[in-house]
Motif scaffolding. Sequence first.
Motif, PDB file in Angstrom:
ATOM      1  N   ALA A 106       0.827  -1.203   0.000  1.00  0.00           N
ATOM      2  CA  ALA A 106       0.000   0.000   0.000  1.00  0.00           C
ATOM      3  C   ALA A 106       0.863   1.256   0.000  1.00  0.00           C
ATOM      4  O   ALA A 106       0.437   2.309  -0.483  1.00  0.00           O
ATOM      5  CB  ALA A 106      -0.930   0.003   1.212  1.00  0.00           C
ATOM      6  N   SER A 107       2.091   1.159   0.533  1.00  0.00           N
ATOM      7  CA  SER A 107       2.984   2.314   0.568  1.00  0.00           C
ATOM      8  C   SER A 107       4.432   1.830   0.618  1.00  0.00           C
ATOM      9  O   SER A 107       4.706   0.661   0.928  1.00  0.00           O
ATOM     10  CB  SER A 107       2.698   3.208   1.787  1.00  0.00           C
ATOM     11  N   THR A 108       5.355   2.738   0.302  1.00  0.00           N
ATOM     12  CA  THR A 108       6.782   2.462   0.434  1.00  0.00           C
ATOM     13  C   THR A 108       7.422   3.567   1.267  1.00  0.00           C
ATOM     14  O   THR A 108       6.944   4.706   1.283  1.00  0.00           O
ATOM     15  CB  THR A 108       7.493   2.397  -0.929  1.00  0.00           C
ATOM     16  N   LEU A 109       8.503   3.214   1.951  1.00  0.00           N
ATOM     17  CA  LEU A 109       9.274   4.185   2.726  1.00  0.00           C
ATOM     18  C   LEU A 109      10.740   4.034   2.356  1.00  0.00           C
ATOM     19  O   LEU A 109      11.342   2.988   2.579  1.00  0.00           O
ATOM     20  CB  LEU A 109       9.084   3.957   4.224  1.00  0.00           C
ATOM     21  N   THR A 110      11.302   5.070   1.747  1.00  0.00           N
ATOM     22  CA  THR A 110      12.716   5.089   1.386  1.00  0.00           C
ATOM     23  C   THR A 110      13.279   6.455   1.734  1.00  0.00           C
ATOM     24  O   THR A 110      12.525   7.397   2.004  1.00  0.00           O
ATOM     25  CB  THR A 110      12.922   4.847  -0.126  1.00  0.00           C
ATOM     26  N   ASP A 111      14.612   6.578   1.721  1.00  0.00           N
ATOM     27  CA  ASP A 111      15.170   7.918   1.834  1.00  0.00           C
ATOM     28  C   ASP A 111      15.171   8.555   0.443  1.00  0.00           C
ATOM     29  O   ASP A 111      14.867   7.902  -0.554  1.00  0.00           O
ATOM     30  CB  ASP A 111      16.560   7.912   2.470  1.00  0.00           C
ATOM     31  N   ASN A 112      15.507   9.834   0.362  1.00  0.00           N
ATOM     32  CA  ASN A 112      15.416  10.541  -0.916  1.00  0.00           C
ATOM     33  C   ASN A 112      16.352   9.970  -1.973  1.00  0.00           C
ATOM     34  O   ASN A 112      15.993   9.836  -3.136  1.00  0.00           O
ATOM     35  CB  ASN A 112      15.706  12.035  -0.715  1.00  0.00           C
ATOM     36  N   GLY A 113      17.580   9.604  -1.578  1.00  0.00           N
ATOM     37  CA  GLY A 113      18.536   9.090  -2.532  1.00  0.00           C
ATOM     38  C   GLY A 113      18.193   7.704  -3.034  1.00  0.00           C
ATOM     39  O   GLY A 113      18.621   7.296  -4.114  1.00  0.00           O
ATOM     40  N   PHE A 142      10.668   5.361 -10.859  1.00  0.00           N
ATOM     41  CA  PHE A 142      10.112   4.684  -9.685  1.00  0.00           C
ATOM     42  C   PHE A 142       8.897   5.427  -9.146  1.00  0.00           C
ATOM     43  O   PHE A 142       7.871   4.827  -8.811  1.00  0.00           O
ATOM     44  CB  PHE A 142      11.187   4.557  -8.604  1.00  0.00           C
ATOM     45  N   GLU A 143       8.999   6.749  -9.079  1.00  0.00           N
ATOM     46  CA  GLU A 143       7.868   7.547  -8.594  1.00  0.00           C
ATOM     47  C   GLU A 143       6.653   7.400  -9.501  1.00  0.00           C
ATOM     48  O   GLU A 143       5.509   7.313  -9.033  1.00  0.00           O
ATOM     49  CB  GLU A 143       8.286   9.015  -8.500  1.00  0.00           C
ATOM     50  N   GLN A 144       6.883   7.359 -10.822  1.00  0.00           N
ATOM     51  CA  GLN A 144       5.781   7.201 -11.754  1.00  0.00           C
ATOM     52  C   GLN A 144       5.126   5.840 -11.597  1.00  0.00           C
ATOM     53  O   GLN A 144       3.893   5.713 -11.653  1.00  0.00           O
ATOM     54  CB  GLN A 144       6.272   7.375 -13.192  1.00  0.00           C
ATOM     55  N   LEU A 145       5.932   4.803 -11.379  1.00  0.00           N
ATOM     56  CA  LEU A 145       5.386   3.463 -11.170  1.00  0.00           C
ATOM     57  C   LEU A 145       4.492   3.429  -9.937  1.00  0.00           C
ATOM     58  O   LEU A 145       3.385   2.874  -9.971  1.00  0.00           O
ATOM     59  CB  LEU A 145       6.530   2.453 -11.024  1.00  0.00           C
ATOM     60  N   LEU A 146       4.947   4.039  -8.842  1.00  0.00           N
ATOM     61  CA  LEU A 146       4.130   4.075  -7.624  1.00  0.00           C
ATOM     62  C   LEU A 146       2.820   4.816  -7.869  1.00  0.00           C
ATOM     63  O   LEU A 146       1.750   4.383  -7.422  1.00  0.00           O
ATOM     64  CB  LEU A 146       4.903   4.747  -6.489  1.00  0.00           C
ATOM     65  N   ALA A 147       2.894   5.937  -8.589  1.00  0.00           N
ATOM     66  CA  ALA A 147       1.686   6.707  -8.881  1.00  0.00           C
ATOM     67  C   ALA A 147       0.713   5.893  -9.731  1.00  0.00           C
ATOM     68  O   ALA A 147      -0.505   5.916  -9.501  1.00  0.00           O
ATOM     69  CB  ALA A 147       2.055   8.012  -9.584  1.00  0.00           C
ATOM     70  N   GLY A 150      -1.156   3.415  -7.572  1.00  0.00           N
ATOM     71  CA  GLY A 150      -1.890   3.921  -6.420  1.00  0.00           C
ATOM     72  C   GLY A 150      -1.165   3.648  -5.109  1.00  0.00           C
ATOM     73  O   GLY A 150      -1.794   3.598  -4.049  1.00  0.00           O
ATOM     74  N   ILE A 151       0.158   3.472  -5.162  1.00  0.00           N
ATOM     75  CA  ILE A 151       0.956   3.194  -3.967  1.00  0.00           C
ATOM     76  C   ILE A 151       1.437   4.515  -3.373  1.00  0.00           C
ATOM     77  O   ILE A 151       1.987   5.360  -4.077  1.00  0.00           O
ATOM     78  CB  ILE A 151       2.158   2.300  -4.315  1.00  0.00           C
ATOM     79  N   VAL A 152       1.222   4.700  -2.079  1.00  0.00           N
ATOM     80  CA  VAL A 152       1.618   5.930  -1.395  1.00  0.00           C
ATOM     81  C   VAL A 152       3.133   5.930  -1.225  1.00  0.00           C
ATOM     82  O   VAL A 152       3.716   4.962  -0.723  1.00  0.00           O
ATOM     83  CB  VAL A 152       0.932   6.043  -0.022  1.00  0.00           C
ATOM     84  N   GLN A 153       3.769   7.013  -1.644  1.00  0.00           N
ATOM     85  CA  GLN A 153       5.218   7.140  -1.524  1.00  0.00           C
ATOM     86  C   GLN A 153       5.569   7.970  -0.300  1.00  0.00           C
ATOM     87  O   GLN A 153       5.099   9.089  -0.125  1.00  0.00           O
ATOM     88  CB  GLN A 153       5.809   7.797  -2.769  1.00  0.00           C
ATOM     89  N   LYS A 224      -3.185  -9.279   4.065  1.00  0.00           N
ATOM     90  CA  LYS A 224      -2.297  -8.252   3.546  1.00  0.00           C
ATOM     91  C   LYS A 224      -3.062  -6.981   3.193  1.00  0.00           C
ATOM     92  O   LYS A 224      -4.222  -7.039   2.754  1.00  0.00           O
ATOM     93  CB  LYS A 224      -1.573  -8.757   2.298  1.00  0.00           C
ATOM     94  N   ALA A 225      -2.411  -5.856   3.361  1.00  0.00           N
ATOM     95  CA  ALA A 225      -2.930  -4.591   2.849  1.00  0.00           C
ATOM     96  C   ALA A 225      -2.651  -4.522   1.348  1.00  0.00           C
ATOM     97  O   ALA A 225      -1.869  -5.308   0.814  1.00  0.00           O
ATOM     98  CB  ALA A 225      -2.276  -3.419   3.570  1.00  0.00           C
ATOM     99  N   PHE A 226      -3.286  -3.587   0.666  1.00  0.00           N
ATOM    100  CA  PHE A 226      -3.088  -3.442  -0.777  1.00  0.00           C
ATOM    101  C   PHE A 226      -3.382  -2.000  -1.188  1.00  0.00           C
ATOM    102  O   PHE A 226      -4.128  -1.282  -0.507  1.00  0.00           O
ATOM    103  CB  PHE A 226      -3.994  -4.412  -1.552  1.00  0.00           C
ATOM    104  N   PRO A 227      -2.816  -1.563  -2.296  1.00  0.00           N
ATOM    105  CA  PRO A 227      -3.094  -0.197  -2.777  1.00  0.00           C
ATOM    106  C   PRO A 227      -4.482  -0.115  -3.385  1.00  0.00           C
ATOM    107  O   PRO A 227      -5.031  -1.121  -3.861  1.00  0.00           O
ATOM    108  CB  PRO A 227      -2.014   0.025  -3.836  1.00  0.00           C
ATOM    109  N   VAL A 228      -5.036   1.079  -3.369  1.00  0.00           N
ATOM    110  CA  VAL A 228      -6.351   1.305  -3.972  1.00  0.00           C
ATOM    111  C   VAL A 228      -6.320   2.610  -4.765  1.00  0.00           C
ATOM    112  O   VAL A 228      -5.536   3.508  -4.476  1.00  0.00           O
ATOM    113  CB  VAL A 228      -7.483   1.377  -2.913  1.00  0.00           C
ATOM    114  N   VAL A 229      -7.176   2.689  -5.794  1.00  0.00           N
ATOM    115  CA  VAL A 229      -7.352   3.924  -6.550  1.00  0.00           C
ATOM    116  C   VAL A 229      -8.850   4.170  -6.713  1.00  0.00           C
ATOM    117  O   VAL A 229      -9.656   3.241  -6.624  1.00  0.00           O
ATOM    118  CB  VAL A 229      -6.688   3.858  -7.941  1.00  0.00           C
TER     119      VAL A 229
END
Length: 306
Positions: A106-113, A142-147, A150-153, A224-229
């Motif tokens: 449903a979401s990812t957590l990374t640092d900026n780099g 990567f950001e476009q793929l998440l968008a 529907g995955i929260v970045q 499991k959780a999952f992304p939604v749009v």
Amino acid sequence: MWDRLSEPWPSTTTIWRILRRHNTIVDQPQKRPRTFWHRFEAAAPNECWQSDFTHWPMADGTDTQIISWLDDHSRELLHATAHTPVTGRTVIDTFVHTMDVYGPPASTLTDNGMVSPPQAGGTPSTRFARGHDGTPKQPNGFEQLLADLGIVQKNGAANHPTTQGKIERYHQTLKRWLSADGLVPTIAELDTQLARFAVIYNTQRPHWAIGRRTPHEAYTATDKAFPVVEATDRIWRVRYDQVDATGTISIRYAGKLRHLEIGRAWARKRVLLLVHGADTMIIDRVGGKVIAEHTLDASKDYQRKK
């Protein structure tokens, strides 16, 4: 003079309160004990995946970078591979591979780099970046793929390693194990080590923070959780999928595996699968168009498209 034998001795807390009231000390939040930290944990598997990479040497001293994907709720190690170096393409490929095995988070957590490592020729996260004219920059791959999914970045704040504390602690455990196991001369052998470590870490090593269960036990204990749009005034569950060689996609519905007709022209291509109850939409991720729709029939295994 203070008589410690006849008079009560003030507590440390009282002394600090008096000193702070008279502005004779300066608070240093960075030195607060761990009990002051706000501990975060995702409520369900796949609600949040943490990712980062760390350096590790080969036997001849060559530097490698190990990228890992870790489930925040369970600490399950979902993926770990070595690269020279990690690039923006590596981030996308390892993320897609991990989704193929575990489903999308449903979401990812990374640092900026981490989004696209600058030292590997990529660019940092563009979420907060702006061009010279003040307009937001275009998202990277990567950001476009998440968008699209529907995955929260989420991105950790600079100079705040505790935001990604779980994967930082995992890196410490990984490096201790690799040191004990010994340095190897090739990337292939290092990947073999990482695969063995993942089995031990996930299934043989209870974790105190999850009730002394193993990460795999915690990961499989709940749904499991999952992304939604939101589309067509409905909330759709999103799945990033690959059409098989016969032109179909498999999905579990009403307790059984169903095969959705997509078409042989789409064989081996990756698509977005949207599900709302018995209704599905298959979307070409590249072109963005709907290529198939179904209303699932619980009496049939093969579901023909509309």
